[in-house]
Design an enzyme around this catalytic site. Structure first.
Site, short mmCIF file in Angstrom:
data_model
loop_
_atom_site.label_atom_id
_atom_site.label_comp_id
_atom_site.label_asym_id
_atom_site.label_seq_id
_atom_site.Cartn_x
_atom_site.Cartn_y
_atom_site.Cartn_z
N ASN A 197 0.85 -1.20 0.00
CA ASN A 197 0.00 0.00 0.00
C ASN A 197 0.88 1.25 0.00
O ASN A 197 2.06 1.20 0.37
CB ASN A 197 -0.91 0.00 1.23
CG ASN A 197 -1.98 1.07 1.17
OD1 ASN A 197 -2.35 1.54 0.10
ND2 ASN A 197 -2.49 1.47 2.32
N ASP A 233 -3.45 -4.00 10.81
CA ASP A 233 -3.30 -2.71 11.48
C ASP A 233 -3.23 -1.64 10.40
O ASP A 233 -2.23 -1.53 9.69
CB ASP A 233 -2.03 -2.68 12.34
CG ASP A 233 -2.08 -3.70 13.46
OD1 ASP A 233 -3.14 -3.84 14.09
OD2 ASP A 233 -1.05 -4.36 13.70
N LEU A 234 -4.29 -0.85 10.27
CA LEU A 234 -4.43 0.09 9.17
C LEU A 234 -3.22 1.01 9.04
O LEU A 234 -2.88 1.73 9.98
CB LEU A 234 -5.70 0.92 9.35
CG LEU A 234 -6.02 1.94 8.26
CD1 LEU A 234 -6.21 1.25 6.92
CD2 LEU A 234 -7.25 2.76 8.63
N ASP A 235 -2.58 0.99 7.87
CA ASP A 235 -1.46 1.87 7.52
C ASP A 235 -0.28 1.74 8.48
O ASP A 235 0.52 2.66 8.64
CB ASP A 235 -1.91 3.33 7.47
CG ASP A 235 -2.86 3.60 6.31
OD1 ASP A 235 -2.76 2.89 5.30
OD2 ASP A 235 -3.71 4.50 6.44
N GLU A 236 -0.16 0.57 9.13
CA GLU A 236 0.93 0.37 10.09
C GLU A 236 1.76 -0.87 9.79
O GLU A 236 2.49 -1.36 10.64
CB GLU A 236 0.39 0.31 11.52
CG GLU A 236 -0.24 1.62 11.99
CD GLU A 236 -0.70 1.56 13.44
OE1 GLU A 236 -0.33 0.59 14.14
OE2 GLU A 236 -1.42 2.47 13.87
#
Length: 291
Positions: A197, A233-236
């Site tokens: 991403n 874990d969103l955007d992590e």
């Protein structure tokens, strides 16, 4: 007609110990292989050793099956996690996008220009904005709509269709080229280690719509982008690449947005290239990237 000699890329990680490089290089030499380039790293914190070796098979009698079977014995003895990839093989890639197309357009151009050693098998989107762009590159376009506020069941049904496309194309990598949907934990698990991403580097600040406008309001002096593996874990997820550009008070929000999108394109392209060249190894919640 010139025969292309077999070349492979070996990547491995294992508990750090004496003799790893000696054992690997000796194995290759004894099996008629010549090392083209090699890189290694020992992480003191995790006590783990990482290695990437690009080599050519110069003995015509040595076959890939034998290499794999006999290296597996060495790997078992040293507790290695390893992969052996054909260096001439172009990995299959699926691109996912919503309504913002700069990263998609950049990746398609690099692919068509021969700058990315991949085969882009399909473009998947929850909108129809880029079906003509896909057609201009002769790449199948799959429109899988997802209504705003869709239920968890509807989201999972749509994601199952995405996974069917991934499986049908034997995709090695899925790239979220500004695909603006949060993937379910089940989807993240299904794509673990093979989905990348891209997002702006302001996070956790300036979430939501128009982040560069929010940054302009706060007088931000640096803007950038982060490419990472997708996790629950969103955007992590583990970071692969980052870059920044300096901006100043005289720039309008539109200028910041344009600069930010340029950085996103470059950072994502680097991450994709390093992935398909087998330069990225996971190290817990971090990555080792042999550039």
């Amino acid at each position: 007609m010139m025969t292309i000699r077999p070349e492979y890329i070996l990547t491995l990680s294992c508990p750090d110990q004496r003799g790893i490089v000696h054992s690997v290089s000796g194995f290759l030499a004894n099996h008629g292989c010549n090392i083209i380039d090699s890189a290694q790293f020992g992480d003191e914190q995790s006590a783990t050793f990482f290695m990437r070796v690009h080599f050519a098979v110069e003995d015509a009698g040595v076959k890939e099956t034998a290499l794999r079977e006999e290296f597996a014995e060495l790997a078992h003895g040293m507790q290695m996690s390893w992969k052996l990839n054909d260096a001439h093989h172009k990995p299959a890639v699926i691109l996912m996008v919503s309504k913002i197309g700069h990263c998609l357009n950049d990746l398609l151009f690099r692919y068509k220009s021969g700058l990315l050693p991949v085969e882009i098998k399909a473009i998947v989107s929850n909108h129809t904005d880029f079906y003509q762009l896909a057609a201009s590159y002769n790449i199948p376009f799959h429109h899988l709509p997802l209504a705003a506020g869709a239920s968890a069941e509807a989201k999972r049904a749509q994601e199952e269709k995405v996974l069917e496309i991934v499986a049908a194309n034997h995709a090695d990598l899925v790239v979220l080229a500004r695909y603006m949907q949060i993937l379910s934990p089940q989807m993240c698990d299904a794509l673990k280690g093979k989905a990348i991403n891209i997002h702006h580097s302001f996070l956790p600040s300036f979430k939501g719509a128009k982040p560069y406008y929010q940054a302009h309001e706060r007088g931000v002096k640096l803007i950038g982008a982060t490419a990472h593996f997708v996790t629950g874990d969103l955007d992590e997820g583990p970071i692969i690449e980052q870059d920044v550009e300096r901006v100043d008070h005289a720039m309008e929000p539109e200028t910041l947005t344009a600069i930010g999108r340029d950085v996103e394109c470059v950072v994502l392209a680097r991450a994709v290239k390093w992935f398909v060249e087998h330069r990225i190894l996971l190290n817990g919640h971090k990555t080792v990237v042999f550039k």
